[in-house]
Design a protein around this motif. Structure first.
Motif, PDB file in Angstrom:
ATOM      1  N   GLY A  40       0.520  -1.262  -0.111  1.00  0.00           N
ATOM      2  CA  GLY A  40       0.258  -0.068   0.010  1.00  0.00           C
ATOM      3  C   GLY A  40       0.913   1.205   0.225  1.00  0.00           C
ATOM      4  N   ALA A  41       2.271   1.717  -0.394  1.00  0.00           N
ATOM      5  CA  ALA A  41       3.088   2.276  -0.023  1.00  0.00           C
ATOM      6  C   ALA A  41       3.652   3.065  -1.589  1.00  0.00           C
ATOM      7  CB  ALA A  41       4.614   2.138   0.385  1.00  0.00           C
ATOM      8  N   ARG A  42       3.682   4.328  -1.344  1.00  0.00           N
ATOM      9  CA  ARG A  42       3.928   4.594  -3.013  1.00  0.00           C
ATOM     10  C   ARG A  42       5.579   4.842  -2.648  1.00  0.00           C
ATOM     11  NH1 ARG A  42       4.618   9.889  -2.716  1.00  0.00           N
ATOM     12  NH2 ARG A  42       4.220  10.385  -0.583  1.00  0.00           N
TER      13      ARG A  42
END
Ligand SMILES: [Zn+2]
Length: 103
Positions: free
Chosen positions: A44-46
């Motif tokens: 869920g990280a960018r």
């Protein structure tokens, strides 16, 4: 010599493969995670682009041209159209009825 430091996943307790650093407003946190939880965290990280930490304005400007560029093109076309209708008739929005009325 017998002691062996094993890095353990802070979430599940399994042997950790990576140590992640989490930057929060309070400060930086380091967390040891296993492969499963690393992938779970990264899922869920960018990815902040490396090498451009100071160019926060650069990111904003990079996002801005997309917003500015499209309205400019459409705005320019609309403005030219408005000018034509404005010169022909006083009514801008209802230009077509004005033309038919004049003709
Ligand atoms: Zn884990």
């Amino acid at each position: 010599m017998a002691e062996k430091t094993i890095v353990v996943c802070d979430v599940c307790g399994k042997p950790a493969t990576e140590t992640v650093t989490i930057k929060v407003a309070r400060g930086n946190y380091a967390k040891d995670l296993c492969t499963a939880h690393v992938t779970e965290l990264v899922a869920g990280a960018r990815r902040p682009r490396p090498g451009r930490p100071r160019k926060m304005t650069g990111e904003a400007s990079a996002a801005a041209p997309k917003r500015r560029g499209r309205p400019r093109k459409t705005g320019g076309r609309k403005s030219t159209g408005r000018k034509r209708t404005a010169t022909r008739g006083t009514a801008q929005a209802s230009g077509s009825p004005a033309r038919s009325a004049k003709k």
